[in-house]
Write a protein that holds these residues in place. Structure first.
Motif, PDB file in Angstrom:
ATOM      1  N   LYS A 162     -33.591 -67.242  -2.450  1.00  0.00           N
ATOM      2  CA  LYS A 162     -34.115 -67.931  -3.635  1.00  0.00           C
ATOM      3  C   LYS A 162     -34.545 -66.962  -4.725  1.00  0.00           C
ATOM      4  O   LYS A 162     -34.073 -67.051  -5.868  1.00  0.00           O
ATOM      5  CB  LYS A 162     -35.288 -68.835  -3.242  1.00  0.00           C
ATOM      6  CG  LYS A 162     -35.916 -69.572  -4.428  1.00  0.00           C
ATOM      7  CD  LYS A 162     -36.982 -70.562  -3.991  1.00  0.00           C
ATOM      8  CE  LYS A 162     -38.228 -69.877  -3.497  1.00  0.00           C
ATOM      9  NZ  LYS A 162     -39.334 -70.837  -3.256  1.00  0.00           N
ATOM     10  N   PRO A 221     -37.443 -74.190   0.471  1.00  0.00           N
ATOM     11  CA  PRO A 221     -36.057 -73.802   0.149  1.00  0.00           C
ATOM     12  C   PRO A 221     -35.105 -74.987  -0.010  1.00  0.00           C
ATOM     13  O   PRO A 221     -34.299 -75.012  -0.948  1.00  0.00           O
ATOM     14  CB  PRO A 221     -35.661 -72.927   1.347  1.00  0.00           C
ATOM     15  CG  PRO A 221     -36.954 -72.337   1.804  1.00  0.00           C
ATOM     16  CD  PRO A 221     -37.990 -73.406   1.589  1.00  0.00           C
ATOM     17  N   PHE A 224     -35.973 -76.793  -3.176  1.00  0.00           N
ATOM     18  CA  PHE A 224     -35.525 -75.982  -4.310  1.00  0.00           C
ATOM     19  C   PHE A 224     -34.039 -76.168  -4.545  1.00  0.00           C
ATOM     20  O   PHE A 224     -33.578 -76.309  -5.685  1.00  0.00           O
ATOM     21  CB  PHE A 224     -35.831 -74.508  -4.047  1.00  0.00           C
ATOM     22  CG  PHE A 224     -35.205 -73.572  -5.047  1.00  0.00           C
ATOM     23  CD1 PHE A 224     -35.774 -73.401  -6.304  1.00  0.00           C
ATOM     24  CD2 PHE A 224     -34.052 -72.876  -4.733  1.00  0.00           C
ATOM     25  CE1 PHE A 224     -35.190 -72.540  -7.232  1.00  0.00           C
ATOM     26  CE2 PHE A 224     -33.470 -72.023  -5.652  1.00  0.00           C
ATOM     27  CZ  PHE A 224     -34.042 -71.848  -6.905  1.00  0.00           C
ATOM     28  N   ARG A 225     -33.244 -76.187  -3.453  1.00  0.00           N
ATOM     29  CA  ARG A 225     -31.800 -76.356  -3.595  1.00  0.00           C
ATOM     30  C   ARG A 225     -31.476 -77.695  -4.262  1.00  0.00           C
ATOM     31  O   ARG A 225     -30.646 -77.768  -5.177  1.00  0.00           O
ATOM     32  CB  ARG A 225     -31.125 -76.279  -2.214  1.00  0.00           C
ATOM     33  CG  ARG A 225     -29.608 -76.386  -2.266  1.00  0.00           C
ATOM     34  CD  ARG A 225     -29.027 -76.530  -0.866  1.00  0.00           C
ATOM     35  NE  ARG A 225     -29.414 -77.790  -0.247  1.00  0.00           N
ATOM     36  CZ  ARG A 225     -28.807 -78.946  -0.503  1.00  0.00           C
ATOM     37  NH1 ARG A 225     -27.792 -79.001  -1.362  1.00  0.00           N
ATOM     38  NH2 ARG A 225     -29.196 -80.049   0.098  1.00  0.00           N
TER      39      ARG A 225
END
Length: 245
Positions: A162, A221, A224-225
């Motif tokens: 990230k 994560p 976030f994706r």
């Protein structure tokens, strides 16, 4: 105060928040909204200062600048060359079709990402893929003032973590901004009259980016994706429809 000043402040505040969250979006939002009230070449000139400062900040805040430079130098060199080739379209104020195509491509990539159909580029292919992607990104930068396609899908395909991805985006956007500024200057399109709106745009961008980074640091994560690709989809749709206006 110019009549467009409140709009400039609002646009760059929104663009800064988006950039703080996903590491991109400032030029796409700024160009898409500002061209509704001014010529694209003027919008690009105002964009230079906030784009450069926020991207340098994003680049230096990351974990490893040197390794990224070693890995992506050929892409960055090709971005510069491509920008000087594509700048004639932006200076000619003929970027409507290019912006529409850019928006469609960005939205399509966002949809594929949300569906989990991303692609990966193996490291052994980077030697030839990086300069090709860089040159294509430079052409897009010169033609539209926006530097996301195909740089963003390519960098995302490298499998970076990230914070490394955010830093790689900062590197790509910094080089693109410098190349765009040099190309515009070479065509006499960088003028002192843009100084005040550019500084105001910078201040609004920094405030927005600080807010956006606060949000990003609290995302898992996988979240976030999803946010990353959803924002790509929304930015692409907006860019495409704004080009029709």
């Amino acid at each position: 105060m110019d009549a467009t000043t409140p709009l400039v402040l609002a646009v760059f505040l929104l663009a800064g928040v988006t950039k703080g969250v996903i590491g991109m979006g400032l030029p796409t939002i700024a160009m898409g909204l500002l061209v509704l009230v001014m010529p694209p070449v003027e919008a690009a000139a105002i964009l230079l200062v906030p784009s450069l400062v926020t991207n340098v900040w994003q680049l230096l805040a990351g974990p490893d600048v040197r390794s990224l430079l070693r890995r992506l130098w050929s892409m960055m060199a090709a971005v510069t060359v491509g920008t000087f080739v594509g700048i004639r379209l932006l200076v000619a104020d003929d970027s409507g079709v290019a912006n529409m195509a850019l928006g469609v491509a960005l939205a399509a990539y966002g949809i594929l990402g949300l569906l989990g159909r991303t692609f990966q580029v193996k490291e052994r292919h980077e030697a030839w893929a990086s300069p090709l992607v860089g040159f294509a990104t430079g052409i897009t930068t010169g033609a539209t003032g926006v530097f996301v396609i195909p740089a963003v899908p390519y960098l995302q395909s490298l499998g970076l973590a990230k914070n490394h991805l955010i830093q790689a985006l900062g590197l790509s956007f910094t080089v693109s901004t410098l190349a765009l500024g040099a190309a515009l200057y070479g065509h006499g399109e960088v003028r002192l009259t843009f100084a005040t709106p550019a500084i105001l745009a910078l201040l609004a961008s920094l405030v927005g980016m600080h807010v956006g980074r606060f949000v990003r640091d609290r995302l898992e994560p996988d979240t976030f994706r999803k946010v990353f690709f959803a924002c790509l989809l929304l930015l692409g749709l907006y860019s495409a429809f704004a080009a029709l206006a």
